[in-house]
Design an enzyme around this catalytic site. Structure first.
Site, PDB file in Angstrom:
ATOM      1  N   THR A 184       0.921  -1.217  -0.150  1.00 46.07           N
ATOM      2  CA  THR A 184       0.112  -0.179  -0.009  1.00 46.07           C
ATOM      3  C   THR A 184       0.995   1.166  -0.028  1.00 46.07           C
ATOM      4  O   THR A 184       2.219   0.919   0.547  1.00 46.07           O
ATOM      5  CB  THR A 184      -0.822  -0.126   1.217  1.00 46.07           C
ATOM      6  OG1 THR A 184      -1.792  -1.053   1.112  1.00 46.07           O
ATOM      7  CG2 THR A 184      -1.557   1.332   1.705  1.00 46.07           C
ATOM      8  N   ARG A 212     -14.361  -6.770  -1.937  1.00 44.39           N
ATOM      9  CA  ARG A 212     -13.739  -6.609  -0.656  1.00 44.39           C
ATOM     10  C   ARG A 212     -13.062  -5.010  -0.382  1.00 44.39           C
ATOM     11  O   ARG A 212     -12.341  -4.637  -1.406  1.00 44.39           O
ATOM     12  CB  ARG A 212     -12.564  -7.669  -0.330  1.00 44.39           C
ATOM     13  CG  ARG A 212     -11.648  -7.400   0.922  1.00 44.39           C
ATOM     14  CD  ARG A 212     -10.435  -6.573   0.721  1.00 44.39           C
ATOM     15  NE  ARG A 212      -9.604  -6.663   1.780  1.00 44.39           N
ATOM     16  CZ  ARG A 212      -8.561  -5.801   2.071  1.00 44.39           C
ATOM     17  NH1 ARG A 212      -8.094  -5.151   1.107  1.00 44.39           N
ATOM     18  NH2 ARG A 212      -7.924  -6.238   3.209  1.00 44.39           N
ATOM     19  N   GLY A 237      -5.458  -5.173   6.215  1.00 38.61           N
ATOM     20  CA  GLY A 237      -6.500  -4.328   6.483  1.00 38.61           C
ATOM     21  C   GLY A 237      -7.566  -4.691   7.266  1.00 38.61           C
ATOM     22  O   GLY A 237      -8.007  -3.583   8.028  1.00 38.61           O
TER      23      GLY A 237
HETATM   24  N1  ASP Z   1      -3.928  -2.523   4.022  1.00 39.45           N
HETATM   25  C1  ASP Z   1      -4.205  -2.976   2.401  1.00 39.45           C
HETATM   26  C2  ASP Z   1      -5.349  -3.499   2.616  1.00 39.45           C
HETATM   27  O1  ASP Z   1      -5.825  -4.267   3.472  1.00 39.45           O
HETATM   28  C3  ASP Z   1      -3.087  -3.677   2.113  1.00 39.45           C
HETATM   29  C4  ASP Z   1      -1.805  -3.526   2.432  1.00 39.45           C
HETATM   30  O2  ASP Z   1      -1.345  -2.393   3.209  1.00 39.45           O
HETATM   31  O3  ASP Z   1      -1.055  -4.330   1.769  1.00 39.45           O
HETATM   32  O4  ASP Z   1      -5.891  -3.484   1.667  1.00 39.45           O
END
Ligand code: ASP
Length: 320
Positions: A184, A212, A237
């Site tokens: 992210t 999702r 997440g």
């Molecule tokens: N937090 C992000 C999500 O759950 C994923 C990530 O940070 O890799 O979509």
């Protein structure tokens, strides 16, 4: 007022042995260029909101990171992107979830903040809004890279839902351990006028179910800013949603009188207790920066005032 900015490109079990010198150099160079671009906006008197928006837009444009171009695939072989921008001065936020046509989700989030009465728009309606705002739209294969497609094939074979860098590690040749990899991007900043802002953007998880939505587009969870702190998260997440990660840090500072470091430490403990993994970047109203994570590493960079930016990947202090 001294300015401050931090960016991240995901957290995970990043080890030196798993990262080729060429790949490491690519990540470091991208982080260095993008933190410098954000820092330049702040030192020229630009707003925290503009600095974090531009930093995240650049991270979205870089295919090394799981946001914008380079986003991971859903189970159905599509892309669904999430992003949020929060302005700490006004405590207003704009966000989009599960978009699949706008080139830069962070710009769509900014448009929601500035040009709609809403906070969060999702799906085709969010893309339609972005198009109506004049933002650049792209074909569905714009976000794809050969690497991400291979990750999806791996995930389909193992029937698992993979955090971005986990999926990459399964192919070999990526820096992060298969068990705990996150992708992210985010930025937090304090501008010369004393205002804070945060932006976060992601492609989510490889092989995730269509529909999702993670913590990234949720103000208070993966993205948060008010007049005392700005926070951007990366990691599992669902856990960051349940911990209300961004707001929890602010609440600890406000109601428990904790320092930024202490608030971050408590939050990361909660994330661990909930079996979550990942990290965050945060800056407070006095320009103090915190970059905590409970995994091996996190792609990150920070800069205060006009000081040279610091770029780091691994956990070791010698890396910073
Ligand atoms: N937090 C992000 C999500 O759950 C994923 C990530 O940070 O890799 O979509």
């Amino acid at each position: 007022m001294k300015t401050a900015i931090a960016i991240h490109g995901g957290a995970g079990t990043i080890t030196r042995s798993a990262l080729s010198p060429e790949k490491e150099q690519q990540y470091r160079q991208a982080l260095q260029e993008i933190i410098t671009a954000g820092q330049d906006i702040l030192t020229a008197g630009g707003s925290a909101t503009d600095a974090v928006t531009e930093a995240v837009r650049l991270l979205e444009e870089c295919p090394l990171f799981n946001a914008g171009k380079g986003s991971v695939f859903t189970h159905q072989g599509t892309h669904e992107l999430d992003a949020c921008l929060m302005d700490g001065r006004t405590r207003q936020a704009g966000a989009v979830a599960a978009v699949s046509r706008v080139r830069n989700p962070v710009l769509a989030a900014k448009a929601v903040l500035e040009h709609s009465p809403h906070v969060l728009l999702a799906g085709p309606g969010a893309d339609d809004f972005a198009a109506a705002q004049g933002l650049e739209m792209v074909s569905k294969d714009f976000y794809s890279t050969a690497e991400r497609f291979a990750q999806l094939q791996q995930a389909l074979q193992s029937d698992g839902i993979l955090l971005d860098h986990d999926a990459a590690a399964l192919q070999g040749g990526d820096p992060i351990d298969p068990k705990s990899k996150f992708g992210t991007v985010g930025a937090v900043a304090l501008d010369a006028a004393g205002n804070l802002a945060s932006a976060t953007s992601t492609g989510g998880l490889t092989n995730k179910r269509a529909g999702r939505i993670g913590d990234t587009p949720l103000p208070g969870a993966g993205c948060y800013a008010d007049q005392q702190v700005a926070v951007s998260c990366t990691g599992t997440g669902e856990v960051f949603i349940l911990a209300q990660a961004g707001y929890d840090i602010s609440a600890q500072i406000r109601y428990a009188g904790r320092s930024l470091d202490s608030a971050c430490e408590h939050l990361m403990r909660t994330i661990g207790q909930l079996d979550g993994e990942g990290g965050l970047i945060a800056v407070d109203a006095s320009g103090h920066i915190a970059l905590p994570f409970n995994s091996e590493g996190m792609y990150r960079a920070s800069a205060q005032g006009e000081n040279p930016p610091q770029v780091a990947i691994y956990r070791q202090l010698s890396d910073i």
